[in-house]
Write an enzyme that holds these catalytic residues in place. Structure first.
Site, mmCIF file in Angstrom:
data_model
loop_
_atom_site.group_PDB
_atom_site.id
_atom_site.type_symbol
_atom_site.label_atom_id
_atom_site.label_comp_id
_atom_site.label_asym_id
_atom_site.label_seq_id
_atom_site.Cartn_x
_atom_site.Cartn_y
_atom_site.Cartn_z
ATOM 1 C CG ASP A 218 -2.289 0.571 0.927
ATOM 2 O OD1 ASP A 218 -2.659 0.629 -0.260
ATOM 3 O OD2 ASP A 218 -2.998 0.949 1.878
ATOM 4 C CG ASP A 259 -7.835 0.546 2.472
ATOM 5 O OD1 ASP A 259 -6.774 -0.088 2.405
ATOM 6 O OD2 ASP A 259 -8.071 1.560 1.780
#
Length: 361
Positions: A218, A259
């Site tokens: 990420d 997420d």
């Protein structure tokens, strides 16, 4: 435990007031309609909406993941190590597709793909509620359908699954034709709940490997390349939740489904660990609080710098840090690291086989 899940479901299902003529055509789905409906009728701060929606989705998915029998298939350490590389390859492929092909063409193909996935996810999410009102033989009797010309391929389903797929089909048709942010969010919530409910990490070691790998993934794709943000803005499909804002220059705040799902399956593992020990949700509580804290920090930093942030940068340390601190404090490090759902599933299968053999004798 069921009461906790119902409370979260109520939180996701409230504020179902109709808006204009479009919402009246949408079948109401108590497990997936959520706080994203609120901006249609009242002014809701998008930051608060992001936090509450994501946390309630994780909460519902975690409690739905607790089954009478352990999951038969779990993720291995090797799969967890490869996951960030596979995800990177897919992300880069999508970036190149959007760069060299027509964006409308790519999104048209993806819409067809997510149309089918959406029906499956919505019907699976609705099924527990629908089953209560149908006869037992509709829930238990399997129907086998074989593909024409490919007789080796077959699909098994129940009549209750067909009933659950009907509203899902109409809803996905509305999504495909309108691409409204509300339809996007409801499909996204269904994907998240099903992902957390169905996926199993197997052990906390595997979970830590996966979260650590995606933590780096990420950070790299958000901070060091334009790929992640570019794909998120170009990808017109329910891979992210959209939250309306009052800013015309930035009409929506976005939160990727990864997420929610990736940390969510780790939090769900903590809940099943508590259940396996016959204790209250102590480690689930700490992991869930870690997720909520990490998400809040993400929102604060994003607003402070006015720039996109890799949410896992803050969520992963929160989830692992809160859980590890609580575990060390209680002196439960060894049982937590030794917990393995794949072994639990095998032992349960052996016990069932032994009972059936005794009955035969």
């Amino acid at each position: 435990m069921k009461n906790c899940e119902r409370l979260a479901n109520i939180g996701l299902a409230e504020n179902m007031d109709p808006f204009d003529h479009q919402l009246e055509k949408i079948p109401r789905k108590p497990h997936v309609q959520g706080l994203t409906l609120a901006p249609l009728v009242v002014k809701v701060d998008p930051n608060l909406n992001v936090i509450l929606t994501a946390c309630l989705t994780v909460y519902v998915g975690c409690y739905r993941s607790v089954k009478p029998t352990p999951p038969s298939e779990t993720m291995s350490n090797e799969h967890a190590m490869r996951f960030p590389f596979v995800g990177s390859a897919m992300l880069l492929s999508l970036f190149l597709l959007f760069k060299f092909l027509s964006k409308d063409l790519v999104n048209a193909v993806l819409t067809c793909y997510f149309f089918v996935l959406g029906i499956i996810a919505l019907s699976a999410t609705l099924l527990p509620a629908i089953r209560r009102y149908l006869p037992n033989h509709w829930n238990d009797g399997l129907i086998t359908w074989r593909f024409p010309y490919f007789r080796s391929l077959e699909i098994e389903f129940t009549r209750s699954q067909i009933v659950a797929a009907i509203p899902g089909t109409f809803f996905c048709a509305w999504y495909a034709s309108q691409k409204h942010w509300l339809a996007n969010n409801i499909l996204g919530l269904a994907f998240c709940i099903q992902g957390i409910e169905m996926l199993s990490l197997g052990s906390f070691n595997t979970g830590a490997i996966l979260l650590a790998g995606l933590f780096v993934y990420d950070i790299f794709w958000v901070f060091f390349t334009p790929v992640m943000v570019s794909v998120a803005k170009s990808f017109d499909a329910p891979i992210k939740l959209l939250f309306p804002t009052a800013d015309s220059a930035r009409p929506f705040s976005m939160l990727g489904l990864g997420d929610i799902v990736i940390p969510g399956i780790f939090v769900a593992l903590a809940l099943r660990f508590d259940v396996s020990r016959g204790k209250k949700s102590q480690y689930f509580t700490s992991a869930f609080l870690g997720y909520a804290t990490g998400l809040i920090v993400t929102i604060v930093v994003m607003n402070w710098f006015q720039a996109a942030q890799p949410a896992l940068l803050y969520i992963v340390p929160g989830v692992i840090g809160f859980l590890a601190t609580h575990c060390i404090w209680n002196g439960d490090v060894k049982p937590l690291l030794e917990f393995d759902e794949s072994k639990t599933a095998n032992s349960s299968k052996d016990e069932d086989d032994a009972k059936s053999n005794k009955k035969v004798e």
